[in-house]
Design a protein around this motif. Structure first.
Motif, PDB file in Angstrom:
ATOM      1  N   TRP A  59       0.776  -1.289  -0.272  1.00 55.24           N
ATOM      2  CA  TRP A  59      -0.063   0.088   0.077  1.00 55.24           C
ATOM      3  C   TRP A  59       0.751   1.346   0.068  1.00 55.24           C
ATOM      4  CZ3 TRP A  59      -4.999   0.884  -0.843  1.00 55.24           C
ATOM      5  CH2 TRP A  59      -5.849  -0.448  -0.935  1.00 55.24           C
ATOM      6  N   ALA A  60       1.824   1.273   0.682  1.00 56.50           N
ATOM      7  CA  ALA A  60       2.764   2.508   0.795  1.00 56.50           C
ATOM      8  C   ALA A  60       3.656   2.741  -0.546  1.00 56.50           C
ATOM      9  CB  ALA A  60       3.741   2.229   2.032  1.00 56.50           C
ATOM     10  N   ALA A  61       3.923   1.792  -0.985  1.00 58.65           N
ATOM     11  CA  ALA A  61       4.578   1.894  -2.127  1.00 58.65           C
ATOM     12  C   ALA A  61       3.915   2.362  -3.138  1.00 58.65           C
ATOM     13  CB  ALA A  61       5.361   0.639  -2.639  1.00 58.65           C
ATOM     14  N   GLY A  62       2.548   1.802  -3.200  1.00 57.22           N
ATOM     15  CA  GLY A  62       1.717   1.981  -4.312  1.00 57.22           C
ATOM     16  C   GLY A  62       1.081   3.380  -4.180  1.00 57.22           C
ATOM     17  N   PHE A  63       0.918   3.891  -3.300  1.00 58.23           N
ATOM     18  CA  PHE A  63       0.343   5.322  -2.689  1.00 58.23           C
ATOM     19  C   PHE A  63       1.325   6.284  -3.217  1.00 58.23           C
ATOM     20  CE2 PHE A  63      -3.433   3.501  -0.467  1.00 58.23           C
ATOM     21  CZ  PHE A  63      -4.283   4.155  -1.193  1.00 58.23           C
ATOM     22  N   THR A  64       2.663   6.157  -2.610  1.00 60.45           N
ATOM     23  CA  THR A  64       3.710   6.623  -2.965  1.00 60.45           C
ATOM     24  C   THR A  64       3.827   7.011  -4.516  1.00 60.45           C
ATOM     25  OG1 THR A  64       4.848   6.300  -0.811  1.00 60.45           O
ATOM     26  CG2 THR A  64       6.170   7.350  -2.408  1.00 60.45           C
ATOM     27  N   THR A  65       4.032   5.872  -5.337  1.00 61.09           N
ATOM     28  CA  THR A  65       4.099   5.923  -6.648  1.00 61.09           C
ATOM     29  C   THR A  65       2.897   6.753  -7.231  1.00 61.09           C
ATOM     30  OG1 THR A  65       5.079   3.949  -6.677  1.00 61.09           O
ATOM     31  CG2 THR A  65       4.142   4.590  -8.945  1.00 61.09           C
TER      32      THR A  65
ATOM     33  N   ILE B  72      12.024  13.445  -6.428  1.00 62.24           N
ATOM     34  CA  ILE B  72      10.602  12.867  -7.200  1.00 62.24           C
ATOM     35  C   ILE B  72      11.034  12.027  -8.574  1.00 62.24           C
ATOM     36  CG2 ILE B  72       8.583  13.160  -8.272  1.00 62.24           C
ATOM     37  CD1 ILE B  72       7.797  15.273  -5.977  1.00 62.24           C
ATOM     38  N   ARG B  73      12.068  12.801  -9.038  1.00 65.87           N
ATOM     39  CA  ARG B  73      12.220  12.457 -10.601  1.00 65.87           C
ATOM     40  C   ARG B  73      13.510  11.459 -10.411  1.00 65.87           C
ATOM     41  NH1 ARG B  73      11.483  18.274 -13.165  1.00 65.87           N
ATOM     42  NH2 ARG B  73       9.108  18.184 -13.374  1.00 65.87           N
ATOM     43  N   SER B  74      14.075  11.271  -9.159  1.00 71.13           N
ATOM     44  CA  SER B  74      15.409  10.479  -9.273  1.00 71.13           C
ATOM     45  C   SER B  74      15.303   9.152  -9.613  1.00 71.13           C
ATOM     46  CB  SER B  74      15.961  10.656  -7.677  1.00 71.13           C
ATOM     47  OG  SER B  74      15.356   9.757  -6.948  1.00 71.13           O
ATOM     48  N   PRO B  75      16.178   8.398 -10.465  1.00 71.53           N
ATOM     49  CA  PRO B  75      15.872   7.092 -10.605  1.00 71.53           C
ATOM     50  C   PRO B  75      15.891   6.126  -9.539  1.00 71.53           C
ATOM     51  CG  PRO B  75      17.261   8.046 -12.323  1.00 71.53           C
ATOM     52  CD  PRO B  75      16.918   9.205 -11.127  1.00 71.53           C
ATOM     53  N   MET B  76      16.702   6.617  -8.377  1.00 68.99           N
ATOM     54  CA  MET B  76      17.188   5.766  -7.198  1.00 68.99           C
ATOM     55  C   MET B  76      15.828   5.576  -6.377  1.00 68.99           C
ATOM     56  SD  MET B  76      19.306   6.253  -3.910  1.00 68.99           S
ATOM     57  CE  MET B  76      20.473   6.871  -4.608  1.00 68.99           C
ATOM     58  N   LEU B  77      14.773   6.507  -6.267  1.00 69.62           N
ATOM     59  CA  LEU B  77      13.592   6.429  -5.693  1.00 69.62           C
ATOM     60  C   LEU B  77      12.719   5.500  -6.523  1.00 69.62           C
ATOM     61  CD1 LEU B  77      11.723   7.343  -3.337  1.00 69.62           C
ATOM     62  CD2 LEU B  77      10.835   9.273  -5.088  1.00 69.62           C
ATOM     63  N   HIS B  78      12.627   5.664  -7.602  1.00 66.11           N
ATOM     64  CA  HIS B  78      11.683   4.963  -8.488  1.00 66.11           C
ATOM     65  C   HIS B  78      12.035   3.595  -8.514  1.00 66.11           C
ATOM     66  CE1 HIS B  78       9.131   8.240 -10.549  1.00 66.11           C
ATOM     67  NE2 HIS B  78      10.260   8.768 -10.340  1.00 66.11           N
ATOM     68  N   ASN B  79      13.465   3.275  -8.461  1.00 70.52           N
ATOM     69  CA  ASN B  79      14.053   1.810  -8.338  1.00 70.52           C
ATOM     70  C   ASN B  79      13.585   1.310  -6.961  1.00 70.52           C
ATOM     71  OD1 ASN B  79      15.019   1.836 -10.940  1.00 70.52           O
ATOM     72  ND2 ASN B  79      17.051   2.495 -10.214  1.00 70.52           N
ATOM     73  N   LEU B  80      13.829   2.228  -5.810  1.00 68.89           N
ATOM     74  CA  LEU B  80      13.469   1.773  -4.690  1.00 68.89           C
ATOM     75  C   LEU B  80      11.940   1.373  -4.289  1.00 68.89           C
ATOM     76  CD1 LEU B  80      14.391   1.639  -1.499  1.00 68.89           C
ATOM     77  CD2 LEU B  80      13.642   3.985  -1.188  1.00 68.89           C
ATOM     78  N   LEU B  81      10.997   2.247  -4.849  1.00 71.83           N
ATOM     79  CA  LEU B  81       9.678   1.931  -4.829  1.00 71.83           C
ATOM     80  C   LEU B  81       9.344   0.492  -5.686  1.00 71.83           C
ATOM     81  CD1 LEU B  81       8.204   5.517  -5.402  1.00 71.83           C
ATOM     82  CD2 LEU B  81       8.219   4.082  -3.094  1.00 71.83           C
ATOM     83  N   ALA B  82       9.820   0.436  -6.807  1.00 65.70           N
ATOM     84  CA  ALA B  82       9.587  -0.614  -7.624  1.00 65.70           C
ATOM     85  C   ALA B  82      10.070  -1.958  -7.063  1.00 65.70           C
ATOM     86  CB  ALA B  82      10.275  -0.501  -9.206  1.00 65.70           C
ATOM     87  N   THR B  83      11.166  -1.740  -6.293  1.00 71.54           N
ATOM     88  CA  THR B  83      11.646  -2.884  -5.431  1.00 71.54           C
ATOM     89  C   THR B  83      10.998  -3.179  -4.215  1.00 71.54           C
ATOM     90  OG1 THR B  83      14.080  -2.402  -6.217  1.00 71.54           O
ATOM     91  CG2 THR B  83      13.836  -3.980  -4.348  1.00 71.54           C
ATOM     92  N   ALA B  84      10.511  -2.425  -3.547  1.00 76.22           N
ATOM     93  CA  ALA B  84       9.597  -2.496  -2.385  1.00 76.22           C
ATOM     94  C   ALA B  84       8.294  -3.187  -2.843  1.00 76.22           C
ATOM     95  CB  ALA B  84       9.331  -1.147  -1.689  1.00 76.22           C
ATOM     96  N   HIS B  85       7.752  -2.892  -3.894  1.00 75.49           N
ATOM     97  CA  HIS B  85       6.421  -2.986  -4.640  1.00 75.49           C
ATOM     98  C   HIS B  85       6.658  -4.745  -4.833  1.00 75.49           C
ATOM     99  CE1 HIS B  85       2.719  -2.140  -7.051  1.00 75.49           C
ATOM    100  NE2 HIS B  85       2.549  -2.071  -5.551  1.00 75.49           N
ATOM    101  N   ALA B  86       7.586  -4.949  -5.438  1.00 80.67           N
ATOM    102  CA  ALA B  86       7.943  -6.169  -5.835  1.00 80.67           C
ATOM    103  C   ALA B  86       8.149  -7.248  -4.781  1.00 80.67           C
ATOM    104  CB  ALA B  86       9.022  -6.521  -6.999  1.00 80.67           C
TER     105      ALA B  86
END
Length: 90
Positions: free
Chosen positions: A25-31, A60-74
């Motif tokens: 839920w946290a990763a999804g809502f943050t995304t 917000i636009r950093s690839p590291m944040l997007h990768n972190l959220l994708a990893t947490a989601h997976a």
């Protein structure tokens, strides 16, 4: 009660399921929040000052944040799947 008849891993599996669901839920809502906030209503930049972005938008636009959220989601999906399988076995 009924807990004496359940295998020993059921309480740990329930904790895994609740934790994984919370992360999901946290990763999804943050995304979703990032996608809403980063919506660019102004279009293309016209001047040099239009290109300057704040620290918030850099994060917000950093690839590291997007990768972190994708990893947490997976990983949360893996945890949910594993907990479902273990609860079905129980």
């Amino acid at each position: 009660g009924y807990t004496e008849h359940l295998p020993f891993w059921v309480s740990w599996t329930e904790t895994l399921a609740v934790g994984s669901m919370g992360v999901w839920w946290a990763a999804g809502f943050t995304t979703v929040a990032i996608r809403i906030i980063d919506e660019d209503p102004q279009g293309l930049p016209m001047e040099g000052r239009d290109v300057d972005v704040s620290v918030l938008f850099r994060i917000i636009r950093s690839p590291m944040l997007h990768n972190l959220l994708a990893t947490a989601h997976a990983l949360s999906c893996v945890g949910l799947f594993a907990s479902i399988i273990l609860l079905c076995i129980a």
